[in-house]
Design a protein around this motif. Structure first.
Motif, PDB file in Angstrom:
ATOM      1  N   ARG A   1       8.146  11.302  -5.611  1.00 40.74           N
ATOM      2  CA  ARG A   1       7.017  10.847  -6.356  1.00 40.74           C
ATOM      3  C   ARG A   1       6.245   9.321  -5.585  1.00 40.74           C
ATOM      4  NH1 ARG A   1       4.437  12.167 -11.023  1.00 40.74           N
ATOM      5  NH2 ARG A   1       3.226  10.355 -10.789  1.00 40.74           N
ATOM      6  N   THR A   2       7.215   8.596  -5.276  1.00 40.18           N
ATOM      7  CA  THR A   2       6.956   7.098  -4.870  1.00 40.18           C
ATOM      8  C   THR A   2       6.363   7.726  -3.271  1.00 40.18           C
ATOM      9  OG1 THR A   2       8.884   6.254  -5.788  1.00 40.18           O
ATOM     10  CG2 THR A   2       7.726   5.165  -3.808  1.00 40.18           C
ATOM     11  N   ALA A   3       6.935   8.355  -2.662  1.00 36.57           N
ATOM     12  CA  ALA A   3       6.329   8.946  -1.304  1.00 36.57           C
ATOM     13  C   ALA A   3       4.864   9.390  -1.173  1.00 36.57           C
ATOM     14  CB  ALA A   3       7.402   9.703  -0.453  1.00 36.57           C
ATOM     15  N   LEU A   4       4.554  10.211  -2.316  1.00 35.36           N
ATOM     16  CA  LEU A   4       3.333  10.579  -2.469  1.00 35.36           C
ATOM     17  C   LEU A   4       2.197   9.648  -2.840  1.00 35.36           C
ATOM     18  CD1 LEU A   4       4.037  14.175  -3.931  1.00 35.36           C
ATOM     19  CD2 LEU A   4       3.736  13.616  -1.661  1.00 35.36           C
ATOM     20  N   GLU A   5       2.961   8.879  -3.937  1.00 34.49           N
ATOM     21  CA  GLU A   5       1.962   7.793  -4.456  1.00 34.49           C
ATOM     22  C   GLU A   5       1.583   6.671  -3.247  1.00 34.49           C
ATOM     23  OE1 GLU A   5       4.546   6.653  -7.532  1.00 34.49           O
ATOM     24  OE2 GLU A   5       3.586   7.905  -9.090  1.00 34.49           O
ATOM     25  N   LYS A   6       2.390   6.506  -2.457  1.00 36.77           N
ATOM     26  CA  LYS A   6       2.023   5.765  -1.349  1.00 36.77           C
ATOM     27  C   LYS A   6       1.143   5.907  -0.411  1.00 36.77           C
ATOM     28  CE  LYS A   6       6.286   2.812  -1.167  1.00 36.77           C
ATOM     29  NZ  LYS A   6       7.562   2.553  -0.191  1.00 36.77           N
ATOM     30  N   VAL A   7       1.171   7.267  -0.111  1.00 30.38           N
ATOM     31  CA  VAL A   7       0.087   8.051   0.694  1.00 30.38           C
ATOM     32  C   VAL A   7      -1.245   7.945   0.062  1.00 30.38           C
ATOM     33  CG1 VAL A   7      -0.654  10.087   1.573  1.00 30.38           C
ATOM     34  CG2 VAL A   7       1.667   9.501   1.817  1.00 30.38           C
TER      35      VAL A   7
END
Length: 529
Positions: free
Chosen positions: A448-454
């Motif tokens: 989730r964190t990786a996708l939200e950062k993008v």
């Protein structure tokens, strides 16, 4: 026109009341039994003890998802071994151990795949050669699927006794390729009642796959002839779901070449299931239910909801009818055709001990043995319809929202397929790591964190790369095939260095759809070690 609703004894019932009473419950677990062994250097290695049945499914599954490694001496390996297996006898006996390049090659072959080790002893945790092999993999820092190698229970003799058609001698793989094989969901002798084994359960064994497995094998030229898998497994009945107008998805079979004496039962699917799901033997993306032309707003949404519910009921009824037929067979049975994985899941619901399993858990069990299974929103709804566990439709949610003081949230009866697939991957991860739920939630949180950062900084290229060399990425993402699959679903792909990279041209809406399906639960606190 409206779809006919078949009244079956298990429609809307819990799994214990589905149709006829099952012969008994499972004698052996379908999944690997977790345990741990102590290696020569004192390290403790977690492993899974896998049945010959599960190992056969991993070996015969489409794609390159499993690696088999033989711990026996080279001479035994050359005489007979499971198709495609490796012998590391030379590495085990090499003074000083493997070189850096050999260790790298071993990691490249085994990482993120099921890694199955087997030897001559029936108890693998006491097989000194298997333990040496475990030590070698540990020394080379091999990280297979679930981070736990699988050990074949019963040794190679138990596997060969049941699946001799999967055995080859040295260099025979090319001359005798592995034939198309069905997955084994219920192995012979699967049923017990209390502590007593049932001699003649119904069905005696259950398989999922393609009708092509039952075709008679022609001459194999100079190569040694391999028997048809269905004949070798004793399959004598087939329950096949068919759709009269789904010609694009139907498996083309020359019925004149089917094995003699085969009992073929066909369950018709309603014509409106056209293109809605995948064939267990020929998986292809599912189509969403198209909105009716000329409709707008709430009227269109209501019509979508009605069509979706109608389709789910029809598919559930057909799958239920197929499962009921299977549970009456007195001979080993093969399930095949579109939606057959749903019928397989219903059969498992009847025989698994303990409380009723969720639709996601049942699908995860089927998918472990037949990875080609692809699920969409219709499949989940249909399974929930039959099990009686289906959640309220979005139209009901909308009405409840309108009655409350809070404004209703926008809803859609047919969720985006990407979000549905993400939900299934999350369920599979949680099911696999149910003994260590914290690790699963940590992995999902990292995704989730990786996708939200993008999404937060879409032009920042460094956020579009997850480095394989990063210890946290290795531990929380790469170690879990479901987490990698979630990122693949969002558009990430592996580059030549093994990093996961999202192209700058990838649509951001896909990331949002995946995020909609990844809901992180509160991770339990880790106890003191």
């Amino acid at each position: 026109g409206s779809l006919p609703k078949r009244c079956l004894p298990w429609m809307g019932a819990c799994s214990s009341a589905l149709g006829l009473e099952p012969s008994g419950s499972l004698a052996e677990p379908l999944e690997p039994v977790p345990t741990q062994v102590t290696l020569d250097d004192g390290a403790v290695q977690k492993v899974g003890l896998a049945s010959a049945s599960l190992c056969y499914c991993l070996l015969s599954a489409p794609g390159d998802k499993a690696v088999f490694i033989d711990a026996r001496p080279k001479t035994d390996f050359a005489r007979s071994h499971p198709f495609g297996a490796w012998s590391l006898d030379a590495l085990l006996s090499k003074p000083g151990g493997p070189s850096d390049s050999e260790a790298s090659a071993l990691r490249s072959r085994c990482d993120l795949r099921w890694t199955v080790l087997f030897g001559a002893e029936s108890n693998p945790v006491k097989d000194t050669e298997v333990l040496k092999l475990l030590g070698l993999l540990n020394k080379c820092r091999v990280r297979p699927t679930t981070q736990q190698p699988l050990l074949l229970r019963g040794g190679v003799a138990a596997f060969e006794a049941r699946f001799g058609f999967c055995m080859r001698g040295a260099g025979e793989e090319q001359a005798q390729p592995l034939p198309l094989c069905p997955a084994e969901l219920l192995e012979p002798g699967w049923a017990v009642k209390g502590k007593e084994k049932i001699r003649r359960p119904k069905p005696p064994a259950l398989y999922l796959g393609s009708l092509s497995c039952c075709l008679q094998q022609g001459p194999a030229g100079k190569a040694k002839r391999t028997p048809a898998p269905a004949a070798a497994l004793g399959i004598a009945a087939v329950v096949r779901l068919v759709s009269s107008d789904d010609a694009g998805n139907e498996e083309k079979v020359d019925f004149e070449k089917l094995m003699r004496g085969l009992r073929l039962h066909q369950v018709p699917l309603p014509s409106q299931t056209l293109g809605s799901s995948s064939n267990a033997a020929d998986s292809r993306p599912a189509a969403q239910v198209a909105p009716p032309a000329g409709s707008t707003g709430e009227e269109q949404e209501a019509e979508e909801a009605a069509r979706f519910d109608q389709l789910a009921r029809a598919v559930g009824a057909a799958a239920g009818e197929a499962a009921a037929l299977v549970m009456q067979q007195t001979v080993p049975c093969l399930l095949c055709g579109p939606w057959s994985f749903l019928a397989a899941a219903l059969c498992l619901a009847k025989v698994l001990p303990g409380p009723t399993r969720s639709a996601e858990e049942l699908i995860a069990l089927v998918k472990q043995r037949w990875p080609a299974t692809e699920i969409d929103a219709v499949a989940l709804a249909a399974l929930g319809e039959v099990l009686g566990t289906r959640k309220a439709s979005s139209s009901s949610v909308r009405q409840a929202g309108a009655a409350s003081s809070q404004p209703a949230q926008p809803s859609c009866q047919v969720p985006p397929r990407t979000a549905t697939e993400a939900e299934i991957l999350c369920a599979q991860l949680r099911h696999r790591l149910r003994g260590d739920p914290r690790s699963g939630e940590v992995a999902l949180s990292t995704v989730r964190t990786a996708l939200e950062k993008v999404l937060g900084q879409p032009r920042e290229e460094r956020l579009r790369r997850l480095k394989a060399s990063n210890a946290r990425v290795q531990r929380e993402v790469m170690a879990h095939p479901e987490a990698v699959a979630l990122l693949n679903l969002a558009g990430f792909a592996s580059d030549s260095s093994g990093d996961l990279v999202l192209s700058t041209t990838a649509p951001l809406q896909t990331l949002r759809d995946v995020l909609a399906g990844v809901v992180v639960k509160v991770a339990p606190k880790k106890g003191k070690e």
